[in-house]
Design a protein around this motif. Structure first.
Motif, short mmCIF file in Angstrom:
data_model
loop_
_atom_site.label_atom_id
_atom_site.label_comp_id
_atom_site.label_asym_id
_atom_site.label_seq_id
_atom_site.Cartn_x
_atom_site.Cartn_y
_atom_site.Cartn_z
N ASN A 1 18.42 2.09 9.03
CA ASN A 1 17.34 1.21 9.46
C ASN A 1 16.21 1.23 8.42
O ASN A 1 15.19 1.86 8.62
N ALA A 2 16.44 0.58 7.28
CA ALA A 2 15.42 0.44 6.23
C ALA A 2 14.99 1.78 5.64
O ALA A 2 13.85 1.93 5.22
N CYS A 3 15.87 2.75 5.62
CA CYS A 3 15.50 4.03 5.02
C CYS A 3 16.63 4.53 4.12
O CYS A 3 17.74 4.03 4.16
N TYR B 1 11.43 5.87 3.73
CA TYR B 1 11.41 4.48 4.17
C TYR B 1 10.81 3.62 3.08
O TYR B 1 9.89 4.05 2.38
N TYR C 1 11.23 0.26 14.42
CA TYR C 1 11.25 0.46 12.97
C TYR C 1 11.05 1.92 12.57
O TYR C 1 10.79 2.21 11.41
N LYS C 2 11.20 2.83 13.53
CA LYS C 2 11.03 4.24 13.24
C LYS C 2 12.33 5.03 13.37
O LYS C 2 12.39 6.17 12.94
N THR D 1 6.64 7.74 8.58
CA THR D 1 6.91 6.74 9.61
C THR D 1 7.24 7.40 10.95
O THR D 1 6.90 6.88 12.01
N GLN D 2 7.88 8.54 10.93
CA GLN D 2 8.33 9.21 12.15
C GLN D 2 7.42 10.36 12.59
O GLN D 2 7.48 10.79 13.74
N PHE E 1 14.19 11.81 4.84
CA PHE E 1 14.19 10.35 4.94
C PHE E 1 13.09 9.77 4.08
O PHE E 1 12.01 10.33 3.98
N TYR F 1 10.94 14.83 8.36
CA TYR F 1 10.69 13.45 8.72
C TYR F 1 9.77 12.75 7.73
O TYR F 1 8.91 13.37 7.11
N ASP F 2 9.96 11.45 7.62
CA ASP F 2 9.10 10.60 6.82
C ASP F 2 7.81 10.35 7.59
O ASP F 2 7.76 10.48 8.82
N THR G 1 16.32 6.00 12.60
CA THR G 1 17.07 6.10 11.34
C THR G 1 18.18 5.07 11.25
O THR G 1 18.57 4.68 10.15
#
Length: 97
Positions: free
Chosen positions: A63-65, A92, A53-54, A10-11, A90, A7-8, A56
């Motif tokens: 979604n912005a990734c 982002y 915004y978290k 963000t997540q 991922f 995971y990035d 995928t």
């Protein structure tokens, strides 16, 4: 098949650094992304964190990734066939100055 997901940032507050998902043979990346989003949304609900915004996906688009499988970006994201042992990551977008 087992697929490792990294995971990035963000997540990570929701689901940690990584997971291993067990998926059916010939599963597509889109199938996995939907499973990941269900996990993210459930964790957000349990922790009281907004997940808009978290995730995928936004509908059937990323979604912005960016998504990488074994360090390569697949051309057809939703239809890309997964293989046992694949590593999904991922990234982002962000900006700064």
């Amino acid at each position: 098949m087992k697929i490792k997901v990294n995971y990035d940032f963000t997540q990570q507050e929701l689901v940690g650094d990584s997971d291993v998902f067990e998926v059916a043979d010939a599963a597509k990346l889109g199938d996995l992304l939907r499973l990941i989003d269900a996990r993210i949304m459930e964790a957000g609900k349990n922790k009281g964190i907004e997940t808009t915004y978290k995730t995928t996906l936004a509908g059937d688009q990323l979604n912005a990734c960016m998504v990488f499988i074994n360090t390569c970006a697949p051309e057809n994201i939703m239809e890309h066939e997964l293989h046992d042992g694949d590593n999904v990551e991922f990234v982002y977008g962000f900006c700064g100055g």
